[in-house]
Write a protein that holds these residues in place. Structure first.
Motif, PDB file in Angstrom:
ATOM      1  N   LEU A 103      31.356  35.678  32.750  1.00 24.03           N
ATOM      2  CA  LEU A 103      31.727  35.821  34.162  1.00 24.03           C
ATOM      3  C   LEU A 103      32.879  34.909  34.572  1.00 24.03           C
ATOM      4  O   LEU A 103      33.118  34.711  35.757  1.00 24.03           O
ATOM      5  N   ALA A 144      35.084  36.718  36.821  1.00 21.99           N
ATOM      6  CA  ALA A 144      34.405  37.429  37.909  1.00 21.99           C
ATOM      7  C   ALA A 144      34.454  36.600  39.187  1.00 21.99           C
ATOM      8  O   ALA A 144      34.742  35.413  39.150  1.00 21.99           O
ATOM      9  N   LYS A 180      33.355  34.261  42.112  1.00 25.54           N
ATOM     10  CA  LYS A 180      32.503  33.074  42.032  1.00 25.54           C
ATOM     11  C   LYS A 180      31.047  33.382  42.351  1.00 25.54           C
ATOM     12  O   LYS A 180      30.127  32.847  41.719  1.00 25.54           O
ATOM     13  N   SER A 238      29.224  35.868  41.720  1.00 22.19           N
ATOM     14  CA  SER A 238      28.467  36.420  40.592  1.00 22.19           C
ATOM     15  C   SER A 238      27.928  35.300  39.717  1.00 22.19           C
ATOM     16  O   SER A 238      26.799  35.353  39.236  1.00 22.19           O
TER      17      SER A 238
END
Lengths: 256, 298, 342
Positions: free
Chosen positions: B89, B92, B94, B96
């Motif tokens: 992640l 991704a 933040k 998540s």
């Protein structure tokens, strides 16, 4: 004169990013900030927009000091900006991106939006119409319902400028608007900036590396090198200035 | 309250503060390199305490061997969570990452709850740690002196790693700018993994100390301790290892002192850290030694 | 305004009408167990759409629901119980006189429950939204614990760990379903206004939002206080449904369930939050078997209390790692109709 920086210094810890800089931008001028990488140009922008506080010195905009104002308050006073690397709202349509610029100009309250008061509908209609006018001016109205980040690079740049203009600014700060564009796109952008200046009554302060672009567009330039001012005047004279040429280590020659 | 009682409380504060400090270091280092509040960190501490318990009560290992098992196991678990849950992640949003961290935290609490049951287990404290030491009329269990001593040694070791080794420099550089680390020719992911390993190892030691002091372990023990240790990291200045230690001691002493001098507020013991956290955010968000992560880079 | 009703307005009217019809039908035809689950779904819909406003729409990670739901439940319970009922059940300490004097009807009780939560949210906004960083998450996580500590340590107000009992059972499907409908409508109205646009802008790129003149502190505070208001109301409905509440009812699991709901439905989508609620609350009932002994014919597993929570956390991690958009992504119902047209 619309913007004046008086003896502005900015230090980060022990490092001086900008040293005792003074300059004035006149109304309707296109003013260029140039200099090699790390010269402090973007820092200068961030001081004007209130993202950084100047360590020393004053920033006067339309005869009033901007020191200590929050960045969003400075936007509401009439200074809008774009970013070096385009920063559109990635989940939103082109239209919504531009509508954000009208955020503080739409006059309805939180409760009026929850309960859908008539004023909500009236104001939304008004700002949507004006947003559409701006999109049409930039010839991107056809993309209004598309996701902004799905557009081509050049179009995204236009959306970003349109979005900045939606805040109804007096002064527009453009951070390397021509970066990543091919010569014909650059040419088109230069013309667009010029005509926007006239049609929207703007004063423009821009950072740029492309000297051809600066030459073509700017009325005046300020050359920074490691936070120090080394030249202020007409762009054509800058190229002939010894100190400027030395700072760029012959960069200009290769560009021409 | 006489002088001896006062000194007794001071030693207690020092001991409690040491435990918070050991756990806070992991929070602050992960925040430094990833800007992530690692919600699972308190639970890694719980796992550390449980591994110690497991080593002694089930495998019948001597204390030191159980500590080694706990430290190694926790460090591996910390690195595994980074590799499996956080690394995918990196690009991704933040939120998540934060949600995943909460998920890991809840997972660890409940899987230990299923395996070991929700009731607290008595921790078999070795006899030499419970031995009463008498220093000028002050009577203390040996563990009350060992905890701060070990903490100071570990702190010295951590600072040595951070300031004297190549990896330590990379960790500090990573806290400011990923590009610098890449320029140094070091893989940023490897550095982040080391940070998780170091932080988790320290948390495991903190967890074992906790288990020795209260002598018990239970699956939910990491929640509140973790929250307070995070508060300690913010009070000291998030991103700074020295700050985490100072913050740990401040929170430890506050709890001990308020309970000792204002016993009527004893029921609110667990709330002090939270109040300190709010006050620091209001008046000095960078904490005591903090680095200003506030300004975003344009 | 034009009198001609557009297509999407027809769809909205149809949804409202069929929901109202369903509430009537369910209340008069379904058995008690099913109605209880439907009540839960309605209350969790209120909580999920409001939790999604701060987490999904505004992108500020928060773990507040259990705290504000607890506040709402206590405020409502104290307002609904009359003086006699209170003095009768306070066993640990005698209640304060002002506690005995509190009394209001259901609608005012729910309103004050929401208002009180929103005011607390406003106070929390100052420390957390004036600084950058994800402090909201940790502060709201701590807040949930503090509320529990306060409830236990102030028996003169809350009857301590014994909690409050015999709360009048005012909640029914008309109340829970009706308020859920209003909550979804209100939240969608916010999302489809300049405030909702500004919230999404804050989520997408906070610096760029500021550069557009958006007062991000104000926008985050609006979103957080709105969530807290509806969570307070939801807590009030819950108290009047369960008829007894205690500090241990509002644990972090409450928040965790809501987090799964909005993540599964798609962070940022109000429609997704509603779908997630039905799936998770319905699914949680169904998954009760996980905690019980299982008989596979040839062998039987022992009862594993807490297995359901393990499964929940695995689902959450799995969705985050492999299906980050959830079911709806950031889309709403109307976007699906748009797609269908093309």
């Amino acid at each position: 004169m619309i913007l004046e920086l008086k003896n502005v210094t900015k230090k980060f810890g022990g490092v001086t990013a900008i040293k005792d800089t003074t300059f004035r931008v006149n109304s309707k001028e296109i003013y260029g900030l140039i200099g090699p990488n790390g010269a402090g140009k973007t820092t200068m922008f961030n001081i004007i927009t209130g993202n950084y506080e100047a360590t020393e010195g004053d920033i006067i905009f339309r005869k009033e000091p901007l020191n200590g104002l929050k960045p969003h308050a400075i936007v509401r006073r009439g200074i809008a900006r774009t970013f070096q690397n385009i920063r559109l709202f990635k989940s939103m349509s082109v239209m919504d991106n531009v509508l954000i610029g009208f955020d503080f100009q739409a006059k309805y309250t939180y409760f009026e939006s929850i309960l859908r008061f008539p004023r909500f509908f009236g104001e939304e209609k008004r700002i949507k119409k004006r947003a559409m006018e701006i999109l049409e001016y930039f010839k991107i109205a056809e993309f209004s319902e598309q996701k902004a980040t799905d557009l081509s690079y050049g179009q995204q740049r236009k959306v970003e400028i349109a979005r900045a203009l939606a805040t109804n600014p007096v002064m527009l700060l453009l951070d390397e608007p021509a970066a990543g564009m091919n010569p014909s796109e650059t040419e088109e952008l230069a013309n667009l900036i010029k005509s926007a200046r006239d049609d929207f009554d703007l004063t423009i302060l821009l950072i740029e590396h492309d000297m051809k672009f600066v030459n073509q567009l700017c009325d005046k330039v300020l050359v920074l090198d490691y936070g120090k001012t080394i030249f202020e005047g007409k762009p054509a004279d800058a190229i002939r200035d010894k100190e400027v040429v030395a700072a760029y280590l012959g960069d200009f020659v290769s560009h021409d | 309250m006489n002088f001896l009682e006062f000194m007794q409380q001071m030693v207690n504060g020092f001991s409690l503060g040491s435990m918070y400090a050991l756990i806070a270091i992991g929070y602050t280092m992960v925040y430094g390199v990833l800007r992530l509040i690692n919600f699972a960190h308190g639970d890694i501490m719980m796992v550390g305490a449980f591994l110690g318990y497991f080593g002694m009560a089930v495998l019948d290992l001597p204390f030191v061997a159980a500590v080694v098992l706990s430290v190694v196991g926790s460090a591996l678990l910390g690195m595994l969570t980074d590799k499996v849950a956080y690394r995918p992640l990196r690009e991704a949003p933040k939120i998540s990452l934060l949600i995943t961290a909460i998920g890991i935290s809840f997972f660890l609490e409940n899987i230990f709850n299923v395996i070991f049951g929700g009731t607290s287990k008595p921790f078999p404290v070795p006899a030499y740690m419970e031995e009463i030491v008498n220093i000028g009329g002050l009577t203390l269990p040996a563990s009350a002196l060992m905890v701060p001593a070990v903490t100071l040694v570990l702190l010295g070791a951590i600072l040595w790693v951070l300031y004297k080794t190549k990896y330590g420099m990379a960790i500090r550089a990573l806290a400011f700018d990923v590009n610098t680390v890449n320029l140094m020719g070091i893989d940023a992911n490897k550095i982040i993994m080391i940070v998780f390993g170091m932080g988790s190892a320290l948390a495991a030691i903190g967890g074992i100390f906790w288990a020795v002091n209260y002598p018990s372990v239970e699956p939910m023990m990491g929640v509140l301790i973790g929250l307070k240790a995070f508060a300690a990291a913010v009070v000291g200045g998030i991103g700074s290892v020295g700050g985490a230690v100072i913050g740990g001691f401040i929170i430890g002493f506050t709890e001990v002192v308020v309970v000792a001098f204002l016993p009527e507020y004893g029921g609110y013991k667990d709330a002090f850290a939270f109040v300190l956290l709010i006050l620091v955010l209001l008046f000095k968000p960078t904490g005591i030694l903090g680095i200003n992560f506030d300004k975003s880079r344009f | 305004m034009s009198i001609i009703i557009r297509k999407d307005q027809w769809i909205n009217l149809a949804i409202i009408a069929s929901t109202l019809w369903f509430i009537w039908f369910a209340s008069s035809h379904f058995d008690e167990y099913t109605v209880r689950i439907l009540n839960n779904i309605a209350i969790f819909t209120i909580l999920a759409v409001s939790y999604n406003l701060i987490n999904g729409v505004t992108g500020q990670f928060s773990l507040e629901p259990n705290g504000f739901v607890a506040i709402g439940a206590y405020v409502t319970a104290l307002l609904l119980l009359d003086g006699d009922a209170k003095s009768y059940q306070f066993d640990i300490e005698d209640p304060y006189p002002w506690v005995l004097a509190l009394h209001a009807n259901f609608i005012w009780a729910l309103f004050f429950a929401g208002l009180f939560s929103a005011l607390l949210a406003l106070t929390l906004s100052f420390p957390v939204f004036r600084v950058r960083g994800d402090y909201l998450a940790i502060v709201t996580l701590g807040f949930g614990f503090i509320i529990r500590i306060l409830a236990i340590n102030n028996p003169e107000i809350t009857n301590g760990s014994l909690g409050l009992n015999d709360i009048p059972e005012f909640s029914n499907l008309y109340w829970t379903g009706g308020i859920a409908l209003l909550a979804v409508w209100g939240i969608l109205n916010i999302v489809n206004s300049k405030f909702g646009r500004a919230m999404k802008a804050v989520r997408d790129d906070e610096d760029a939002a500021i550069a557009m003149g958006v007062n991000t502190f104000k926008i985050k505070t609006f979103a957080f206080c709105t969530s807290a208001f509806l969570e307070g109301v939801g807590g009030g409905l819950l108290a009047a449904l369960l008829t007894s509440i205690s500090p241990d009812l509002f644990t972090f699991f409450f928040t965790f369930q809501l987090l799964i709901i909005i993540v599964l439905g798609g962070l940022g989508s109000t429609t997704g939050a509603v779908i997630g609620t039905v799936l998770v609350i319905g699914g949680a009932e169904w998954m009760r078997f996980l905690d019980e002994p299982m008989n596979f014919g040839f062998f039987e597993t022992p009862a594993l209390p807490g297995m359901r929570m393990v499964v929940f956390s695995v689902i959450l991690i799995f969705v985050m790692l492999f299906a980050r958009e959830g079911i709806m992504g950031k889309r709403e119902l109307k976007d699906l109709f748009k797609k269908a047209k093309k």
